[in-house]
Design an enzyme around this catalytic site. Structure first.
Site, PDB file in Angstrom:
ATOM      1  CE  LYS A 190       7.983  11.628   3.863  1.00  0.00           C
ATOM      2  NZ  LYS A 190       9.138  12.056   2.347  1.00  0.00           N
ATOM      3  CD  GLU A 215       3.022   4.390  -7.683  1.00  0.00           C
ATOM      4  OE1 GLU A 215       2.299   3.950  -8.936  1.00  0.00           O
ATOM      5  OE2 GLU A 215       3.375   5.123  -7.773  1.00  0.00           O
ATOM      6  CG  ASP A 223       5.005   8.901 -10.007  1.00  0.00           C
ATOM      7  OD1 ASP A 223       3.891   9.113  -8.645  1.00  0.00           O
ATOM      8  OD2 ASP A 223       6.211   8.683  -9.264  1.00  0.00           O
ATOM      9  CB  SER A 233       5.121   4.949   6.021  1.00  0.00           C
ATOM     10  OG  SER A 233       3.164   5.420   5.238  1.00  0.00           O
ATOM     11  CG  ASN A 270       2.282  12.124  11.633  1.00  0.00           C
ATOM     12  OD1 ASN A 270       1.123  11.943  13.166  1.00  0.00           O
ATOM     13  ND2 ASN A 270       2.799  12.567  11.067  1.00  0.00           N
TER      14      ASN A 270
END
Lengths: 317, 317
Positions: free
Chosen positions: B54, B205, B211, B304, B307
């Site tokens: 991110k 996913e 979704d 990704s 944390n």
């Protein structure tokens, strides 16, 4: 004249073991640097084969033996990383490994040793029972005993971690390695004193297993009677081969509490996102506790391993 | 004619953010390769600034804005890594960040956002409350809203992870990235389709927040109503900007159960000694569950982030 391993022997060991071990990464972490007000270089032996630097010494020892010496296999006693390292090295050398393990050893470590193809012999969890069981195995099988640290071939292998670190990072002011039996610390000290004696070498030790600290004070080996520390790799005492090297080439042994070790371990997990075992956190704990005057310095830390029981973490006890 | 970010824009973003983000390592693991019967390359964004990819999107977005646009600061809502990323990027850009967080967000994540210097506005833990709180903040302060994924500057930033991966590893057959809102997956797909369209891109996913899978089937965005998955970074639904890119350039979305995600996460911790968060384990879970035909292939996996609440690990629940 000492017959300590020479830098030429350490270089030769490095070339010999190179196909079978990892040249591990050196990582840095800005936020931990800020906390310590120093530049830290983490030599990540947690990424090593079998998850610990022990692979270096075991592979070097087994590949220093003649093939005919290996006909009856190798044997060792260990509840931890050396067991897996000897099992791994024996597999690489196409020989058999017999590993004496205490019957209360962690199932994870037992599984790892078995996965590498070793035969496990269980014993009661005392030093006496271990040595007796090992003696029996050696007598029964004719296997060669690979001592976890009191063996120059093992020490020479462990010394290759510092050799890599000095190639990977220039201009270090100090190196800190954890000390249990002293294989890693003595090897580190041999490499550093030969290549750059200006670099200060420290040993980091749990207060609950401070035989190296006491031995340095006394000028003779004072074994630990009842080690009590979370750093399970550092509960052993210095050996006759490791102590003189450490006495000659290591500037100081610095002790830290288990609380400091756990804090340092957790800080590395949180900030660096790498898994290190308690024994590996002792060196950083020395810095976090400001037990060494290091502000503004460049410090190498040898992260010895990353084998942890993920079902029972130290901060959850 | 689409106005999707181009590879030139992605390259420019990579140069722009380079001083403020890490070029993360690509790791391999022989034992996991053996389990999967494939060659896996882990692009370790868990080692990225703020512990997640991110940082790329947030830094690119903030450094794409003019200074005068930043006079009133930036704002976002997020309970996770995007919050910390915007806070970090705002600090780098010398502007203020307002972050709307649900009042049940983890204390660790709140502390991280605060440590980067952001102002936190708490709200009830619903999507409605978040958006209302964000609206108020933007109105009150004039801050620029930085959307976590539905923003081409953010997507372009996330695309730089795959750009690095393709430079670091040649001859990949496929790349798997996790998909939540789709910023990382759409960015990855843009980079790969421009540089080497032969490489197949998959989205991984959680079945409990599928979704993207449903949207691909339906040919239109079908938001998830009540996501239920341990992969806390993947509970969001695709956005209007990410969906068309994914539809065009991603071969398939593959879903896995939470049990498979937890197993994959633990395997990485144990074998690779690195800390990855549940969302990062979804791609490997796809391979472990043999949900994609990959035997003998070279596969890139985008890890990704790293944390994790170390006091409460998924396998201890």
């Amino acid at each position: 004249m000492s017959n300590y391993p020479t830098i030429e022997q350490i270089r030769a060991a490095s070339r010999k073991i190179e196909p079978l071990i990892h040249k591990t990464a050196v990582l840095t972490c800005k936020s931990i640097d800020q906390i310590c007000q120093a530049r830290l270089f983490f030599k990540c032996e947690n990424f090593q084969k079998v998850g610990a630097f022990k692979a270096r010494g075991a592979v070097n020892a087994l590949f220093s033996l003649q093939e005919k010496e290996l006909n009856q296999g190798v044997a060792t006693h260990s509840s931890g990383n050396h067991a897996a390292a000897v099992a791994y090295a024996a597999g690489c050398r196409n020989t058999k490994a017999y590993v004496v393990m205490p019957d209360n050893a962690s199932p994870i470590k037992i599984a790892a040793v078995r996965e590498y193809g070793a035969e496990i012999i269980y014993c009661k969890p005392t030093q006496q029972a271990r040595e007796a069981a090992l003696g029996e195995v050696v007598e029964r099988t004719g296997a060669v005993f690979i001592h976890p640290y009191n063996d120059y071939r093992v020490i020479t292998g462990q010394a290759t971690a510092a050799l890599e670190l000095l190639e990977q990072v220039s201009a270090l002011d100090a190196i800190i390695a954890p000390v249990g039996g002293g294989g890693l610390l003595s090897g580190t000290a041999l490499t550093v004193s030969a290549l750059n004696p200006k670099i200060v070498v420290y040993g980091a030790e749990p207060a609950g297993a401070d035989d190296a600290f006491r031995s340095m004070q006394a000028g003779q080996i004072i074994p630990i009677e009842k080690p009590d520390t979370i750093a399970d790799g550092l509960r052993t005492s210095l050996g006759e081969l490791t102590f003189p090297i450490i006495r000659k080439h290591v500037s100081a042994i610095i002790t830290v509490t288990d609380d400091a070790i756990i804090n340092a371990m957790r800080l590395v997990w949180e900030r660096m996102k790498i898994i290190i075992e308690p024994s590996s956190a002792v060196a950083l704990a020395v810095l976090l506790e400001e037990r060494a005057s290091i502000k503004g310095k460049s410090i190498g830390l040898i992260i010895s391993g990353g084998n942890v029981n993920l079902d029972n973490l130290p901060w959850q006890r």
